[in-house]
Design an enzyme around this catalytic site. Structure first.
Site, PDB file in Angstrom:
ATOM      1  N   ASP A 123    -104.576 -27.446  40.566  1.00 39.60           N
ATOM      2  CA  ASP A 123    -104.038 -28.767  40.926  1.00 39.60           C
ATOM      3  C   ASP A 123    -105.174 -29.729  41.255  1.00 39.60           C
ATOM      4  O   ASP A 123    -105.229 -30.846  40.738  1.00 39.60           O
ATOM      5  CB  ASP A 123    -103.120 -28.654  42.153  1.00 39.60           C
ATOM      6  CG  ASP A 123    -101.813 -27.949  41.872  1.00 39.60           C
ATOM      7  OD1 ASP A 123    -100.823 -28.641  41.620  1.00 39.60           O
ATOM      8  OD2 ASP A 123    -101.795 -26.703  41.914  1.00 39.60           O
ATOM      9  N   HIS A 154     -84.777 -27.378  43.424  1.00 34.60           N
ATOM     10  CA  HIS A 154     -85.201 -28.670  42.901  1.00 34.60           C
ATOM     11  C   HIS A 154     -84.027 -29.515  42.414  1.00 34.60           C
ATOM     12  O   HIS A 154     -84.151 -30.733  42.301  1.00 34.60           O
ATOM     13  CB  HIS A 154     -86.183 -28.477  41.744  1.00 34.60           C
ATOM     14  CG  HIS A 154     -87.489 -27.902  42.178  1.00 34.60           C
ATOM     15  ND1 HIS A 154     -88.434 -27.420  41.296  1.00 34.60           N
ATOM     16  CD2 HIS A 154     -88.024 -27.712  43.412  1.00 34.60           C
ATOM     17  CE1 HIS A 154     -89.481 -26.967  41.964  1.00 34.60           C
ATOM     18  NE2 HIS A 154     -89.254 -27.150  43.245  1.00 34.60           N
ATOM     19  N   ARG A 163     -80.875 -33.892  36.611  1.00 34.99           N
ATOM     20  CA  ARG A 163     -81.654 -33.579  37.819  1.00 34.99           C
ATOM     21  C   ARG A 163     -80.938 -34.202  39.018  1.00 34.99           C
ATOM     22  O   ARG A 163     -80.855 -35.430  39.124  1.00 34.99           O
ATOM     23  CB  ARG A 163     -83.080 -34.113  37.707  1.00 34.99           C
ATOM     24  CG  ARG A 163     -83.945 -33.804  38.939  1.00 34.99           C
ATOM     25  CD  ARG A 163     -85.357 -34.309  38.726  1.00 34.99           C
ATOM     26  NE  ARG A 163     -86.163 -34.273  39.939  1.00 34.99           N
ATOM     27  CZ  ARG A 163     -86.994 -33.272  40.263  1.00 34.99           C
ATOM     28  NH1 ARG A 163     -87.066 -32.202  39.489  1.00 34.99           N
ATOM     29  NH2 ARG A 163     -87.703 -33.332  41.368  1.00 34.99           N
ATOM     30  N   ASP A 182     -99.328 -36.434  37.908  1.00 31.87           N
ATOM     31  CA  ASP A 182     -99.024 -35.151  38.540  1.00 31.87           C
ATOM     32  C   ASP A 182     -99.963 -34.151  37.889  1.00 31.87           C
ATOM     33  O   ASP A 182     -99.795 -33.807  36.711  1.00 31.87           O
ATOM     34  CB  ASP A 182     -97.566 -34.746  38.332  1.00 31.87           C
ATOM     35  CG  ASP A 182     -97.148 -33.623  39.265  1.00 31.87           C
ATOM     36  OD1 ASP A 182     -98.032 -32.845  39.676  1.00 31.87           O
ATOM     37  OD2 ASP A 182     -95.956 -33.509  39.589  1.00 31.87           O
ATOM     38  N   THR A 184     -95.738 -26.544  39.768  1.00 29.32           N
ATOM     39  CA  THR A 184     -96.722 -25.599  40.290  1.00 29.32           C
ATOM     40  C   THR A 184     -96.151 -24.191  40.421  1.00 29.32           C
ATOM     41  O   THR A 184     -96.839 -23.203  40.157  1.00 29.32           O
ATOM     42  CB  THR A 184     -97.265 -26.079  41.655  1.00 29.32           C
ATOM     43  OG1 THR A 184     -97.777 -27.410  41.501  1.00 29.32           O
ATOM     44  CG2 THR A 184     -98.371 -25.182  42.154  1.00 29.32           C
ATOM     45  N   ILE A 221    -100.511 -30.946  38.194  1.00 33.44           N
ATOM     46  CA  ILE A 221     -99.731 -29.830  37.662  1.00 33.44           C
ATOM     47  C   ILE A 221     -98.295 -30.046  38.106  1.00 33.44           C
ATOM     48  O   ILE A 221     -97.944 -29.847  39.271  1.00 33.44           O
ATOM     49  CB  ILE A 221    -100.210 -28.449  38.158  1.00 33.44           C
ATOM     50  CG1 ILE A 221    -101.595 -28.127  37.620  1.00 33.44           C
ATOM     51  CG2 ILE A 221     -99.238 -27.358  37.704  1.00 33.44           C
ATOM     52  CD1 ILE A 221    -102.081 -26.728  37.954  1.00 33.44           C
ATOM     53  N   ASP A 222     -97.475 -30.516  37.196  1.00 33.41           N
ATOM     54  CA  ASP A 222     -96.052 -30.673  37.468  1.00 33.41           C
ATOM     55  C   ASP A 222     -95.404 -29.321  37.187  1.00 33.41           C
ATOM     56  O   ASP A 222     -95.472 -28.816  36.067  1.00 33.41           O
ATOM     57  CB  ASP A 222     -95.469 -31.758  36.566  1.00 33.41           C
ATOM     58  CG  ASP A 222     -94.007 -32.030  36.886  1.00 33.41           C
ATOM     59  OD1 ASP A 222     -93.653 -31.963  38.070  1.00 33.41           O
ATOM     60  OD2 ASP A 222     -93.240 -32.296  35.956  1.00 33.41           O
ATOM     61  N   ASP A 263     -93.351 -37.622  39.098  1.00 32.31           N
ATOM     62  CA  ASP A 263     -92.489 -36.596  38.516  1.00 32.31           C
ATOM     63  C   ASP A 263     -91.703 -37.093  37.311  1.00 32.31           C
ATOM     64  O   ASP A 263     -91.017 -36.298  36.657  1.00 32.31           O
ATOM     65  CB  ASP A 263     -91.507 -36.067  39.568  1.00 32.31           C
ATOM     66  CG  ASP A 263     -92.170 -35.149  40.576  1.00 32.31           C
ATOM     67  OD1 ASP A 263     -93.098 -34.418  40.182  1.00 32.31           O
ATOM     68  OD2 ASP A 263     -91.772 -35.175  41.752  1.00 32.31           O
ATOM     69  N   GLU A 282    -100.727 -36.858  43.209  1.00 38.75           N
ATOM     70  CA  GLU A 282    -100.059 -36.022  44.208  1.00 38.75           C
ATOM     71  C   GLU A 282    -101.000 -35.461  45.266  1.00 38.75           C
ATOM     72  O   GLU A 282    -100.640 -35.335  46.431  1.00 38.75           O
ATOM     73  CB  GLU A 282     -99.334 -34.866  43.510  1.00 38.75           C
ATOM     74  CG  GLU A 282     -98.530 -34.015  44.464  1.00 38.75           C
ATOM     75  CD  GLU A 282     -97.619 -33.015  43.766  1.00 38.75           C
ATOM     76  OE1 GLU A 282     -96.727 -32.487  44.440  1.00 38.75           O
ATOM     77  OE2 GLU A 282     -97.809 -32.776  42.579  1.00 38.75           O
ATOM     78  N   LYS A 322     -89.546 -30.400  30.168  1.00 39.60           N
ATOM     79  CA  LYS A 322     -88.168 -30.686  29.743  1.00 39.60           C
ATOM     80  C   LYS A 322     -88.090 -32.015  29.006  1.00 39.60           C
ATOM     81  O   LYS A 322     -87.397 -32.148  27.992  1.00 39.60           O
ATOM     82  CB  LYS A 322     -87.223 -30.708  30.950  1.00 39.60           C
ATOM     83  CG  LYS A 322     -87.016 -29.359  31.611  1.00 39.60           C
ATOM     84  CD  LYS A 322     -86.014 -29.438  32.754  1.00 39.60           C
ATOM     85  CE  LYS A 322     -86.560 -30.120  33.972  1.00 39.60           C
ATOM     86  NZ  LYS A 322     -87.612 -29.340  34.663  1.00 39.60           N
ATOM     87  N   SER A 372     -90.827 -28.235  35.324  1.00 36.64           N
ATOM     88  CA  SER A 372     -91.703 -29.367  35.027  1.00 36.64           C
ATOM     89  C   SER A 372     -91.153 -30.372  34.022  1.00 36.64           C
ATOM     90  O   SER A 372     -90.047 -30.222  33.492  1.00 36.64           O
ATOM     91  CB  SER A 372     -93.068 -28.876  34.519  1.00 36.64           C
ATOM     92  OG  SER A 372     -93.041 -28.580  33.137  1.00 36.64           O
TER      93      SER A 372
END
Length: 399
Positions: free
Chosen positions: A98, A283, A324, A186, A191, A188-189, A336, A123, A310, A307
């Site tokens: 990250d 989430h 979501r 981000d 993680t 690493i979206d 995000d 982030e 999608k 992440s």
């Protein structure tokens, strides 16, 4: 009217006609704005026409930055050490990847675009790394960043010190907003997916006056197609999606050069649609998604992916719907969704909140959305909105 008194203001540049025109055009073009002149029978003998920035330099820099960050992340994931996984104050896992990804992206963008005012909303911050307990982690991150830059095969990259890396990470402290340009990252979206060895993405977008104007998604573990979509079938794993406003969405193999324009699926029958949702139930509400799918008549089971991968998969038609619905009290962050949203919309899709309103990225770090976020193609959106409204009303009445 004399030419000396005829002026326009273009993004902070005074633009005149007559003897001043050549200088003004040069200054404007230096900022990446296309200009042309034409004669006019009205008011003035010469009219200056200014078109919007093409963002070509910015997109090239973003692709380079995301690709290098993905390379670092792949190396870490391949040999994930327990000592590489730490815990932030909110208890979510964070890895050296990250931090390293954020440092790399920040460094590359600032280096490739030296004339642009640099602002990045990201982030991570370096707070934990500056503590005595973070020194070994910081050294490891610095080694990873330098190794990744060296792998580019260019002698032009300097060797970064730990202070350079800390400064690059802390470039991400911008608050964003509706004025000027702001990168949104981000590093690493997903993680948790990264730690599990599953899907994750390096998600990088650019805001201009509060609007997303380009986005890049590097998805190192995403195959060329998932589900029933065979349009892009290949044995390759690792995809780079990129889009800029008005220019469509493209996909290429991560590290490859051949790009293919992609488009969302054109399914109009919900029974034939497949649905994406978050892998982690924490989430997004899987129960609410299930209720919406039932009302729509979706027959296939949901595909659960970590992440913004999608968004990439949906942009090329692997699925038709992404839902979501975070749990109460959660505020969506712009990093995000910024990159993923333009990747889908430039591929012909629609991204809105649960009430059908466009996402507003101009308010700072957070997206204050109505209940959740829904993504689909234009044909399915009306029926999806109806199903979402019904399901949310039923949920509210049951409380």
């Amino acid at each position: 009217m004399g030419t000396a008194t005829l002026w326009w203001r273009v993004r902070g540049i005074s633009v005149g006609v007559g003897s001043e025109l050549r200088l003004s055009e040069a200054r404007i073009r230096k900022r990446g704005i296309s200009v042309s002149t034409r004669s006019s029978c009205c008011s003035s003998p010469l009219t200056l026409i200014v078109s919007s920035m093409p963002y070509e330099k910015e997109l090239a820099a973003a692709k380079k930055a995301a690709t290098l960050a993905a390379r670092l992340c792949q190396k870490v994931q391949k040999a994930l050490l327990q000592s590489d996984v730490h815990s932030k104050s909110d208890k979510s896992p964070v890895t050296v990847a990250d931090y390293g990804s954020q440092a790399l992206v920040s460094f590359i963008l600032e280096r490739e675009l030296p004339s642009e005012p640099f602002s990045i909303v990201a982030e991570e911050d370096s707070g934990d790394l500056r503590k005595e307990s973070g020194q070994e982690t910081l050294k490891r991150i610095t080694e990873l960043v330098n190794d990744t830059l060296a792998s580019e095969g260019s002698d032009s990259f300097p060797s970064l010190t730990t202070e350079d890396v800390l400064a690059a990470i802390d470039n991400g402290k911008s608050e964003g907003g509706s004025v000027g340009q702001h990168w949104v990252l981000d590093p690493i979206d997903g993680t948790k997916g990264f730690v599990r060895g599953d899907q994750y993405a390096i998600a990088l977008g650019l805001l201009h006056e509060g609007k997303v104007v380009l986005g890049v998604l590097a998805c190192p573990n995403l195959p060329a197609s998932i589900g029933s979509n065979q349009q892009h079938s290949s044995n390759e794993v690792g995809c780079l999606f990129f889009a800029k406003v008005g220019d469509g969405t493209y996909m290429q193999a991560l590290g490859g050069s051949t790009q293919t324009r992609v488009h969302v699926c054109d399914i109009d029958n919900p029974e034939q649609a497949s649905l994406f949702e978050s892998f982690e139930a924490a989430h997004s509400s899987h129960d609410l998604s299930s209720s919406i799918a039932k009302k729509l008549g979706v027959k296939a089971p949901p595909v659960r992916i970590d992440s913004q991968a999608k968004y990439g998969a949906l942009s090329r038609g692997d699925g038709a719907i992404y839902l979501r619905f975070p749990h109460k009290g959660y505020r969506e962050k712009i990093w995000d969704h910024a990159a993923g949203s333009i990747v889908v919309t430039e591929a012909g899709g629609i991204v809105t909140d649960a009430a059908g309103n466009p996402l507003d990225f101009s308010k700072g770090k957070f997206l204050d959305v109505d209940s959740g976020i829904i993504v689909t193609n234009q044909k399915l959106m009306p029926s999806l909105l109806r199903a979402v409204k019904e399901a949310l009303n039923e949920k509210a009445s049951s409380l």
